[in-house]
Design an enzyme around this catalytic site. Structure first.
Site, PDB file in Angstrom:
ATOM      1  N   LYS A  29      -5.209  34.548  -9.879  1.00 57.77           N
ATOM      2  CA  LYS A  29      -4.402  33.471  -9.667  1.00 57.77           C
ATOM      3  C   LYS A  29      -4.321  32.509 -10.908  1.00 57.77           C
ATOM      4  O   LYS A  29      -3.761  32.117 -11.768  1.00 57.77           O
ATOM      5  CB  LYS A  29      -4.634  32.636  -8.648  1.00 57.77           C
ATOM      6  CG  LYS A  29      -3.910  30.911  -8.481  1.00 57.77           C
ATOM      7  CD  LYS A  29      -4.189  30.261  -7.455  1.00 57.77           C
ATOM      8  CE  LYS A  29      -5.398  29.517  -7.265  1.00 57.77           C
ATOM      9  NZ  LYS A  29      -5.370  28.297  -8.092  1.00 57.77           N
ATOM     10  N   ASN A  30      -5.685  32.198 -11.398  1.00 57.54           N
ATOM     11  CA  ASN A  30      -6.060  31.503 -12.516  1.00 57.54           C
ATOM     12  C   ASN A  30      -6.120  31.887 -13.785  1.00 57.54           C
ATOM     13  O   ASN A  30      -6.339  31.155 -14.681  1.00 57.54           O
ATOM     14  CB  ASN A  30      -7.324  30.444 -12.202  1.00 57.54           C
ATOM     15  CG  ASN A  30      -7.209  29.494 -10.842  1.00 57.54           C
ATOM     16  OD1 ASN A  30      -6.250  29.380 -10.522  1.00 57.54           O
ATOM     17  ND2 ASN A  30      -8.416  29.223 -10.551  1.00 57.54           N
ATOM     18  N   CYS A 124      -4.727  20.642  -4.885  1.00 60.92           N
ATOM     19  CA  CYS A 124      -5.647  20.600  -4.005  1.00 60.92           C
ATOM     20  C   CYS A 124      -6.473  19.110  -4.156  1.00 60.92           C
ATOM     21  O   CYS A 124      -6.870  18.729  -5.063  1.00 60.92           O
ATOM     22  CB  CYS A 124      -6.934  21.722  -4.215  1.00 60.92           C
ATOM     23  SG  CYS A 124      -6.149  23.314  -3.712  1.00 60.92           S
ATOM     24  N   ARG A 129      -9.258  13.999  -9.727  1.00 58.61           N
ATOM     25  CA  ARG A 129      -8.523  15.066 -10.768  1.00 58.61           C
ATOM     26  C   ARG A 129      -7.914  14.308 -11.873  1.00 58.61           C
ATOM     27  O   ARG A 129      -6.589  14.389 -11.963  1.00 58.61           O
ATOM     28  CB  ARG A 129      -7.963  15.998  -9.960  1.00 58.61           C
ATOM     29  CG  ARG A 129      -8.714  16.666  -8.700  1.00 58.61           C
ATOM     30  CD  ARG A 129      -7.970  17.836  -8.269  1.00 58.61           C
ATOM     31  NE  ARG A 129      -8.192  19.034  -9.155  1.00 58.61           N
ATOM     32  CZ  ARG A 129      -7.578  20.108  -8.897  1.00 58.61           C
ATOM     33  NH1 ARG A 129      -7.046  20.251  -7.728  1.00 58.61           N
ATOM     34  NH2 ARG A 129      -8.010  21.201  -9.523  1.00 58.61           N
ATOM     35  N   ASP A 313     -15.153  27.353  -6.250  1.00 53.60           N
ATOM     36  CA  ASP A 313     -14.055  27.860  -5.451  1.00 53.60           C
ATOM     37  C   ASP A 313     -14.627  28.813  -4.382  1.00 53.60           C
ATOM     38  O   ASP A 313     -13.808  29.175  -3.417  1.00 53.60           O
ATOM     39  CB  ASP A 313     -13.126  28.598  -6.352  1.00 53.60           C
ATOM     40  CG  ASP A 313     -12.439  27.879  -7.332  1.00 53.60           C
ATOM     41  OD1 ASP A 313     -11.743  28.267  -8.090  1.00 53.60           O
ATOM     42  OD2 ASP A 313     -12.250  26.462  -7.020  1.00 53.60           O
ATOM     43  N   ARG A 406      -1.244  29.856  -1.376  1.00 52.27           N
ATOM     44  CA  ARG A 406      -1.074  29.526  -2.659  1.00 52.27           C
ATOM     45  C   ARG A 406      -2.024  30.604  -3.546  1.00 52.27           C
ATOM     46  O   ARG A 406      -1.618  30.538  -4.759  1.00 52.27           O
ATOM     47  CB  ARG A 406      -1.807  28.174  -2.982  1.00 52.27           C
ATOM     48  CG  ARG A 406      -0.735  27.045  -2.446  1.00 52.27           C
ATOM     49  CD  ARG A 406      -1.319  25.607  -2.638  1.00 52.27           C
ATOM     50  NE  ARG A 406      -1.191  25.742  -4.260  1.00 52.27           N
ATOM     51  CZ  ARG A 406      -1.913  24.474  -4.893  1.00 52.27           C
ATOM     52  NH1 ARG A 406      -2.313  23.446  -4.060  1.00 52.27           N
ATOM     53  NH2 ARG A 406      -2.107  24.424  -5.804  1.00 52.27           N
TER      54      ARG A 406
HETATM   55  C1  EPZ Z   1      -9.595  24.822 -12.510  1.00 53.37           C
HETATM   56  O1  EPZ Z   1      -9.216  23.568 -12.034  1.00 53.37           O
HETATM   57  C2  EPZ Z   1      -9.155  25.718 -11.538  1.00 53.37           C
HETATM   58  N1  EPZ Z   1      -7.715  25.837 -11.157  1.00 53.37           N
HETATM   59  C3  EPZ Z   1      -9.750  25.300 -10.049  1.00 53.37           C
HETATM   60  O2  EPZ Z   1      -9.335  26.444  -9.016  1.00 53.37           O
HETATM   61  C4  EPZ Z   1     -11.116  25.470 -10.295  1.00 53.37           C
HETATM   62  O3  EPZ Z   1     -11.942  24.888  -9.065  1.00 53.37           O
HETATM   63  C5  EPZ Z   1     -11.830  24.500 -11.302  1.00 53.37           C
HETATM   64  O4  EPZ Z   1     -10.980  24.763 -12.544  1.00 53.37           O
HETATM   65  C6  EPZ Z   1     -13.065  24.596 -11.612  1.00 53.37           C
HETATM   66  O5  EPZ Z   1     -13.597  25.876 -12.039  1.00 53.37           O
HETATM   67  C7  EPZ Z   1      -6.808  26.485 -12.244  1.00 53.37           C
HETATM   68  O6  EPZ Z   1      -7.274  26.990 -13.009  1.00 53.37           O
HETATM   69  C8  EPZ Z   1      -5.569  26.159 -11.854  1.00 53.37           C
HETATM   70  P1  EPZ Z   1     -11.654  21.265 -14.266  1.00 53.37           P
HETATM   71  P2  EPZ Z   1      -9.256  22.318 -13.177  1.00 53.37           P
HETATM   72  O7  EPZ Z   1     -10.699  20.495 -15.119  1.00 53.37           O
HETATM   73  O8  EPZ Z   1      -9.132  22.666 -14.435  1.00 53.37           O
HETATM   74  C9  EPZ Z   1     -13.158  16.832 -14.099  1.00 53.37           C
HETATM   75  C10 EPZ Z   1      -8.808  27.093  -7.104  1.00 53.37           C
HETATM   76  O9  EPZ Z   1      -8.885  26.902  -5.737  1.00 53.37           O
HETATM   77  N2  EPZ Z   1     -11.962  16.377 -15.064  1.00 53.37           N
HETATM   78  O10 EPZ Z   1     -12.441  22.353 -14.591  1.00 53.37           O
HETATM   79  O11 EPZ Z   1      -8.110  21.185 -12.547  1.00 53.37           O
HETATM   80  C11 EPZ Z   1     -12.817  17.030 -12.990  1.00 53.37           C
HETATM   81  O12 EPZ Z   1     -12.136  16.086 -12.042  1.00 53.37           O
HETATM   82  C12 EPZ Z   1      -8.630  25.885  -7.892  1.00 53.37           C
HETATM   83  O13 EPZ Z   1      -8.262  28.197  -7.511  1.00 53.37           O
HETATM   84  C13 EPZ Z   1     -11.766  15.117 -15.761  1.00 53.37           C
HETATM   85  O14 EPZ Z   1     -12.680  14.437 -15.378  1.00 53.37           O
HETATM   86  O15 EPZ Z   1     -10.809  21.809 -12.933  1.00 53.37           O
HETATM   87  C14 EPZ Z   1     -13.639  18.038 -12.329  1.00 53.37           C
HETATM   88  O16 EPZ Z   1     -14.492  17.194 -11.694  1.00 53.37           O
HETATM   89  C15 EPZ Z   1      -9.150  24.630  -7.165  1.00 53.37           C
HETATM   90  N3  EPZ Z   1     -10.941  14.890 -16.534  1.00 53.37           N
HETATM   91  C16 EPZ Z   1     -14.318  18.603 -13.464  1.00 53.37           C
HETATM   92  O17 EPZ Z   1     -13.581  17.920 -14.656  1.00 53.37           O
HETATM   93  C17 EPZ Z   1     -10.040  15.697 -16.941  1.00 53.37           C
HETATM   94  O18 EPZ Z   1      -9.063  15.496 -17.949  1.00 53.37           O
HETATM   95  C18 EPZ Z   1     -13.916  20.226 -13.562  1.00 53.37           C
HETATM   96  O19 EPZ Z   1     -12.702  20.247 -13.203  1.00 53.37           O
HETATM   97  C19 EPZ Z   1     -10.118  17.110 -16.522  1.00 53.37           C
HETATM   98  C20 EPZ Z   1     -10.978  17.457 -15.523  1.00 53.37           C
END
Ligand code: EPZ
Length: 427
Positions: A29-30, A124, A129, A313, A406
């Site tokens: 998916k990702n 989610c 986020r 995840d 999803r």
């Molecule tokens: C990606 O989400 C994945 N989704 C998520 O999978 C996965 O859990 C996550 O990476 C972590 O591996 C997709 O690729 C579509 P992050 P993402 O930005 O990119 C903080 C699933 O179940 N952050 O790596 O949204 C954030 O709050 C989904 O398949 C900021 O602070 O996650 C978090 O604490 C769920 N500011 C940390 O970084 C920002 O601008 C990591 O989040 C962006 C993120």
């Protein structure tokens, strides 16, 4: 079938049965979602192969079509995407608010049109986020933020390569800013980048098409901007490591002899190490895992980490397994501050989990779970509930099936193939 209809569907599960047989892992998916977004960077159609048929991919297709792009099915799981036909830089608010990955489109749209409008992305509910890292990165590349609030509007006459240091490791911010830099003028250096295999796969595809990206898959990525990309070879989506891990946990709980095919164990090394430490026998080959339920699951402490650490995840599915292990396990969720929001439902099934703080829980294992009616709060917790229901005696009902759809294609049909007693029923 639309989201609302699926929201009214539920899974009815009869637990306690041993499972056996083979199950195939779908495309990730990702990885797929970002490949669709990358199509906007091209001046010609691109081809994606091995695409999973999941709700988030259908939403991404809808977003592209609303931008004026076209998506044509050219084979069982193969699509020709005419991102070059996109004529709008305004992301549909309703879909984008329901799907975090919509934000990955902002990089390619800004690179193509010099402008992009989008809402704060939803998805989610696993934490606040924020998108500060995206906005800071775009400003470094020369974009101006014209509006914040309900809708963000960014403008950049042209994107100029820059050094971007990520305050936090962010998967989609890495992908989005990497794609924005591909057509920027000059060189960009992204530092403290995410290292997920899906990022390397995206960079490989873009490099095959003429991009100049070095270091994808490490904490430092250097991109030298090019004038345009040339589609050369289809992007074959890599297998979904989170699906594979989810099925491995199911096999460890209830499998007689389950073979998980079309997966890449190399993408799950730390997770598999934890599963082995929990007493699970694992045979693995280049593209499969063979797992049987272990007689005695052992407790183990888990700390989720960015890749290659234990994947966040797989945290909720693994907690379902730890409720069945002997002894006490501590699980620390370091990536998201709201990703332990499901444990009350497991306790109502008879699990014994206490929450120490927003990031830490203690699980007293050896629980006899009993069937319950539940609502899945998000995609991965929903899968965790399914695993718990398969362990529980009696008939469980899990509502909010859309959230599970999803990320898992026809999950009930595939699990029925292993002998699982699960039905999709209209609520
Ligand atoms: C990606 O989400 C994945 N989704 C998520 O999978 C996965 O859990 C996550 O990476 C972590 O591996 C997709 O690729 C579509 P992050 P993402 O930005 O990119 C903080 C699933 O179940 N952050 O790596 O949204 C954030 O709050 C989904 O398949 C900021 O602070 O996650 C978090 O604490 C769920 N500011 C940390 O970084 C920002 O601008 C990591 O989040 C962006 C993120």
């Amino acid at each position: 079938m639309g989201q609302e209809t699926k929201e009214q569907e539920k899974f009815v599960i009869h637990g306690g049965k041993k499972l056996e047989g083979e199950i195939e892992v779908m495309g990730a998916k990702n990885a797929a979602l970002k490949a669709f977004a990358a199509s906007i960077l091209f001046n010609e159609p691109i081809i994606i192969k091995n695409c999973p048929f999941i709700e988030d991919v259908f939403r991404m297709m809808e977003l592209l079509k609303m931008l004026g792009a076209e998506v044509a099915s050219i084979g069982k799981r193969d699509f020709k995407i005419l991102g070059n036909m996109a004529s709008s830089y305004v992301l549909n608010s309703e879909i984008s608010k329901a799907m975090r990955s919509s934000i990955v489109l902002t990089g390619p749209l800004l690179a193509k049109f010099g402008k992009v409008q989008f809402p704060h992305p939803g998805g989610c509910v696993i934490g606040e986020r924020p998108i500060d890292i995206f906005l800071e990165g775009f400003e470094k590349l020369g974009a101006k933020i014209l509006n914040e609030g309900e809708n963000y509007v960014l403008e950049a006459k042209r994107l100029v390569g820059a050094e971007i240091i990520f305050k936090k490791v962010s998967v989609t911010a890495t992908e989005t800013l990497m794609m924005a830099s591909v057509l920027a003028e000059g060189k960009s250096v992204l530092y403290n980048t995410a290292c997920e295999p899906e990022i390397s796969a995206l960079a490989d595809f873009l490099n095959l098409s003429g991009a100049r990206i070095k270091g994808a898959g490490t904490y430092k990525i250097e991109i030298t901007g090019v004038k345009n990309l040339k589609f050369k070879k289809p992007y074959v989506i890599i297998s979904d490591r989170i699906e594979a891990g989810s099925f491995a946990i199911l096999a460890a709980l209830l499998g007689k002899e389950i073979k998980i095919k079309n997966c890449d164990p190399e993408h799950l090394l730390v997770f598999l190490e934890h599963l082995k430490a929990a007493g699970v026998e694992i045979q693995k080959g280049k593209n499969y895992l063979q797992i049987s339920a272990s007689k005695k699951l052992k407790c183990i402490d888990v700390k989720t980490r960015e890749y290659p650490g234990f994947p966040t995840d797989l945290q909720a599915p693994f907690v379902a397994l730890l409720t069945q292990a002997e002894g006490k396990s501590i699980v620390t969720e370091t990536v998201f501050e709201g990703r332990l929001n499901y444990i009350e439902d497991l306790n109502r099934m008879g699990a014994n989990i206490i929450q120490c703080d927003p990031h830490r829980i203690i699980i007293e294992g050896g629980s006899n779970l009993h069937a319950r009616e539940m609502e899945s709060p998000d995609l991965r917790a929903g899968l965790g509930f399914m695993l718990a229901a398969f362990c529980a005696k009696g008939e469980s009902k899990i509502h909010g099936v859309y959230k599970i759809d999803r990320g898992y294609e026809k999950i009930e049909k595939r699990l029925q193939g292993l002998g699982a007693e699960i039905l999709r029923v209209k609520s």
